[in-house]
Design a protein around this motif. Structure first.
Motif, PDB file in Angstrom:
ATOM      1  N   ARG A 118     100.647  69.771  11.038  1.00  0.00           N
ATOM      2  CA  ARG A 118     100.091  70.901  10.630  1.00  0.00           C
ATOM      3  C   ARG A 118     100.333  71.093   9.143  1.00  0.00           C
ATOM      4  NH1 ARG A 118     102.297  72.256  15.475  1.00  0.00           N
ATOM      5  NH2 ARG A 118     101.019  72.604  17.075  1.00  0.00           N
ATOM      6  N   GLY A 119      99.498  72.013   8.413  1.00  0.00           N
ATOM      7  CA  GLY A 119      99.825  72.283   7.119  1.00  0.00           C
ATOM      8  C   GLY A 119      98.515  72.701   6.296  1.00  0.00           C
ATOM      9  N   ILE A 120      98.316  72.698   5.232  1.00  0.00           N
ATOM     10  CA  ILE A 120      97.251  73.118   4.341  1.00  0.00           C
ATOM     11  C   ILE A 120      96.479  71.798   3.919  1.00  0.00           C
ATOM     12  CG2 ILE A 120      96.366  74.439   2.532  1.00  0.00           C
ATOM     13  CD1 ILE A 120      97.726  76.137   4.226  1.00  0.00           C
ATOM     14  N   PHE A 121      95.130  71.956   3.899  1.00  0.00           N
ATOM     15  CA  PHE A 121      94.222  70.929   3.391  1.00  0.00           C
ATOM     16  C   PHE A 121      94.117  71.175   1.979  1.00  0.00           C
ATOM     17  CE2 PHE A 121      89.179  69.802   3.221  1.00  0.00           C
ATOM     18  CZ  PHE A 121      89.601  68.333   2.754  1.00  0.00           C
ATOM     19  N   GLU A 122      94.648  70.227   1.261  1.00  0.00           N
ATOM     20  CA  GLU A 122      94.779  70.346  -0.183  1.00  0.00           C
ATOM     21  C   GLU A 122      93.626  69.959  -0.797  1.00  0.00           C
ATOM     22  OE1 GLU A 122      98.278  69.017  -2.675  1.00  0.00           O
ATOM     23  OE2 GLU A 122      98.686  71.073  -2.214  1.00  0.00           O
ATOM     24  N   THR A 123      93.324  68.495  -0.660  1.00  0.00           N
ATOM     25  CA  THR A 123      92.300  67.865  -1.445  1.00  0.00           C
ATOM     26  C   THR A 123      91.875  66.548  -0.648  1.00  0.00           C
ATOM     27  OG1 THR A 123      91.586  67.090  -3.630  1.00  0.00           O
ATOM     28  CG2 THR A 123      93.950  66.628  -2.717  1.00  0.00           C
ATOM     29  N   ALA A 170      92.268  78.819  13.734  1.00  0.00           N
ATOM     30  CA  ALA A 170      92.668  78.896  15.008  1.00  0.00           C
ATOM     31  C   ALA A 170      92.475  77.887  15.883  1.00  0.00           C
ATOM     32  CB  ALA A 170      91.970  80.065  15.915  1.00  0.00           C
ATOM     33  N   VAL A 171      91.352  77.182  15.884  1.00  0.00           N
ATOM     34  CA  VAL A 171      91.286  75.896  16.636  1.00  0.00           C
ATOM     35  C   VAL A 171      92.242  74.629  16.236  1.00  0.00           C
ATOM     36  CG1 VAL A 171      89.531  73.870  16.923  1.00  0.00           C
ATOM     37  CG2 VAL A 171      88.633  76.195  16.343  1.00  0.00           C
ATOM     38  N   ALA A 172      92.928  74.765  15.126  1.00  0.00           N
ATOM     39  CA  ALA A 172      93.980  73.915  14.990  1.00  0.00           C
ATOM     40  C   ALA A 172      95.214  74.002  15.932  1.00  0.00           C
ATOM     41  CB  ALA A 172      94.490  74.010  13.439  1.00  0.00           C
ATOM     42  N   SER A 173      95.523  75.411  16.257  1.00  0.00           N
ATOM     43  CA  SER A 173      96.513  75.560  17.018  1.00  0.00           C
ATOM     44  C   SER A 173      96.337  75.376  18.522  1.00  0.00           C
ATOM     45  CB  SER A 173      96.921  76.930  16.777  1.00  0.00           C
ATOM     46  OG  SER A 173      97.347  77.476  15.474  1.00  0.00           O
ATOM     47  N   ALA A 174      94.887  75.711  18.669  1.00  0.00           N
ATOM     48  CA  ALA A 174      94.457  75.187  20.105  1.00  0.00           C
ATOM     49  C   ALA A 174      94.474  73.777  20.587  1.00  0.00           C
ATOM     50  CB  ALA A 174      93.087  75.718  20.283  1.00  0.00           C
ATOM     51  N   HIS A 175      94.150  73.010  19.360  1.00  0.00           N
ATOM     52  CA  HIS A 175      94.138  71.587  19.794  1.00  0.00           C
ATOM     53  C   HIS A 175      95.564  70.846  19.237  1.00  0.00           C
ATOM     54  CE1 HIS A 175      89.817  70.904  20.629  1.00  0.00           C
ATOM     55  NE2 HIS A 175      89.787  72.013  19.936  1.00  0.00           N
ATOM     56  N   ALA A 176      96.561  71.481  18.909  1.00  0.00           N
ATOM     57  CA  ALA A 176      97.642  70.886  18.303  1.00  0.00           C
ATOM     58  C   ALA A 176      98.448  70.352  19.517  1.00  0.00           C
ATOM     59  CB  ALA A 176      98.335  71.692  17.147  1.00  0.00           C
ATOM     60  N   SER A 199      95.433  71.256  11.320  1.00  0.00           N
ATOM     61  CA  SER A 199      96.055  70.168  12.269  1.00  0.00           C
ATOM     62  C   SER A 199      95.324  68.995  12.268  1.00  0.00           C
ATOM     63  CB  SER A 199      96.455  70.851  13.460  1.00  0.00           C
ATOM     64  OG  SER A 199      95.428  70.690  14.366  1.00  0.00           O
ATOM     65  N   VAL A 200      96.080  67.944  12.145  1.00  0.00           N
ATOM     66  CA  VAL A 200      95.573  66.644  12.151  1.00  0.00           C
ATOM     67  C   VAL A 200      96.334  65.576  13.146  1.00  0.00           C
ATOM     68  CG1 VAL A 200      94.830  64.510  10.937  1.00  0.00           C
ATOM     69  CG2 VAL A 200      94.840  66.863   9.681  1.00  0.00           C
ATOM     70  N   ARG A 201      95.722  65.103  14.043  1.00  0.00           N
ATOM     71  CA  ARG A 201      96.310  64.486  15.222  1.00  0.00           C
ATOM     72  C   ARG A 201      96.138  62.874  14.548  1.00  0.00           C
ATOM     73  NH1 ARG A 201      97.905  64.765  20.208  1.00  0.00           N
ATOM     74  NH2 ARG A 201      97.095  67.006  20.447  1.00  0.00           N
ATOM     75  N   VAL A 202      97.281  62.180  14.316  1.00  0.00           N
ATOM     76  CA  VAL A 202      97.290  61.017  13.646  1.00  0.00           C
ATOM     77  C   VAL A 202      98.311  60.042  14.372  1.00  0.00           C
ATOM     78  CG1 VAL A 202      98.638  61.871  11.724  1.00  0.00           C
ATOM     79  CG2 VAL A 202      97.345  59.581  11.646  1.00  0.00           C
ATOM     80  N   ASP A 203      98.126  59.026  14.789  1.00  0.00           N
ATOM     81  CA  ASP A 203      99.015  57.836  15.384  1.00  0.00           C
ATOM     82  C   ASP A 203     100.063  58.844  16.450  1.00  0.00           C
ATOM     83  OD1 ASP A 203      98.339  56.143  13.681  1.00  0.00           O
ATOM     84  OD2 ASP A 203      99.945  56.668  11.972  1.00  0.00           O
ATOM     85  N   GLY A 204      99.107  59.591  17.285  1.00  0.00           N
ATOM     86  CA  GLY A 204     100.003  60.198  18.544  1.00  0.00           C
ATOM     87  C   GLY A 204     100.689  61.226  18.155  1.00  0.00           C
ATOM     88  N   ARG A 205     100.749  61.986  16.842  1.00  0.00           N
ATOM     89  CA  ARG A 205     101.427  63.200  16.760  1.00  0.00           C
ATOM     90  C   ARG A 205     100.526  64.045  16.027  1.00  0.00           C
ATOM     91  NH1 ARG A 205     104.371  63.502  11.421  1.00  0.00           N
ATOM     92  NH2 ARG A 205     103.597  62.213  10.132  1.00  0.00           N
ATOM     93  N   VAL A 206     100.868  65.230  15.838  1.00  0.00           N
ATOM     94  CA  VAL A 206     100.109  66.442  15.340  1.00  0.00           C
ATOM     95  C   VAL A 206     100.929  66.842  14.001  1.00  0.00           C
ATOM     96  CG1 VAL A 206      99.283  68.795  15.362  1.00  0.00           C
ATOM     97  CG2 VAL A 206      99.018  67.138  17.446  1.00  0.00           C
TER      98      VAL A 206
END
Length: 272
Positions: free
Chosen positions: A233-238, A266-272, A224-231
């Motif tokens: 989610r997906g797969i880190f592709e490259t 799991a951390v992605a879900s916790a911080h999302a 999960s990536v927090r960017v511009d005030g939103r989260v």
């Protein structure tokens, strides 16, 4: 305690070493404004006013490493920003040189056997066995004549690591390594020369990207990536040709992110 490697001396790098400073980045940029030439390492065994990304404090107690490289000969701001990836690779190479048993085997089937213990977390962290060992911070200042001074700050937990942080952290001492800050910096100054040569003023960024991806933490995993005030989610592709983070969302679309806070699994879900 601190010294630059012979290869760095031969390439024109210089050293300003301190027992303690407020911030090596701030001091390096001050030296730039004073007219100090390119290729200056400002290094300290203690940093009392250091900071990380987004102004977060970065503590450097005695025995840890705070090192900043001043670079003034950069083509443009966008290209200069990719030097953060050069720094990550140089530090990864230095750590592998001074820390024994730098390989780990993971997974029941041994599929990850031999993977480097030290991984690079986009955009600016170095992890050891999944825990944060180092942070890298780039700061810049405009000089007379519209010239850019870039401070590449590298902080490493050598003898101790923070306990009161919302993510796993570690230190070289906890990993069982005997190397001190001086040994690590010597190796870092040497590894920097090699990786800077590959970067080649930005012309070798494709090579740097390829090397970085081989050490990328979480590649192919859920993020999960927090960017511009939103989260997101997906797969880190490259990472793409400009070293932007590429995430594949659930609907198959791809988002390229230039800056944001990344969390895995799991951390992605916790911080999302």
């Amino acid at each position: 305690m601190f010294a630059v490697a012979p290869s760095a001396l031969a390439a024109g790098y210089r050293l300003e070493a301190h027992e303690s400073v407020g911030s090596t980045n701030a001091l390096a940029l001050e030296r730039a404004r004073e007219g100090e030439p390119d290729k200056l390492w400002v290094v300290a065994a203690q940093q009392t006013g250091g900071r990380g990304r987004r102004g977060r404090p970065w503590a450097t107690p005695p025995g840890n490493l705070a090192a900043t490289l001043l670079i003034k000969e950069t083509p443009d701001a966008a290209t200069a920003a990719t030097l953060g990836f050069v720094a990550g690779l140089a530090l990864g190479d230095a750590l592998s040189a001074v820390v024994p048993t730098a390989k780990v085997a993971l997974g029941v089937d041994g599929a990850d056997a031999g993977r480097s213990r030290f991984e690079l977390k986009w955009p600016n962290d170095v992890l050891a066995d999944g825990a944060k060992l180092s942070g890298i911070l780039l700061e810049s200042s405009m000089l007379e004549g519209d010239r850019l001074a870039l401070a590449i700050g590298i902080g490493v937990n050598v003898v101790s690591h923070p306990e009161d942080v919302p993510y796993p952290a570690t230190s070289l001492s906890r990993l069982g390594a005997k190397a001190d800050a001086g040994e690590l910096f010597l190796a870092l100054s040497d590894a920097w020369v090699d990786n800077m040569r590959l970067w080649n003023g930005g012309r070798g960024l494709a090579v740097i990207r390829e090397r970085w991806l081989k050490r990328a933490a979480g590649l192919g995993s859920a993020v999960s990536v927090r960017v511009d005030g939103r989260v997101v989610r997906g797969i880190f592709e490259t990472i793409d040709e400009a070293c932007r983070f590429v995430i594949r969302e659930d609907d198959g679309s791809r988002l390229r992110i230039a800056a944001g806070d990344v969390h895995f699994g799991a951390v992605a879900s916790a911080h999302a």
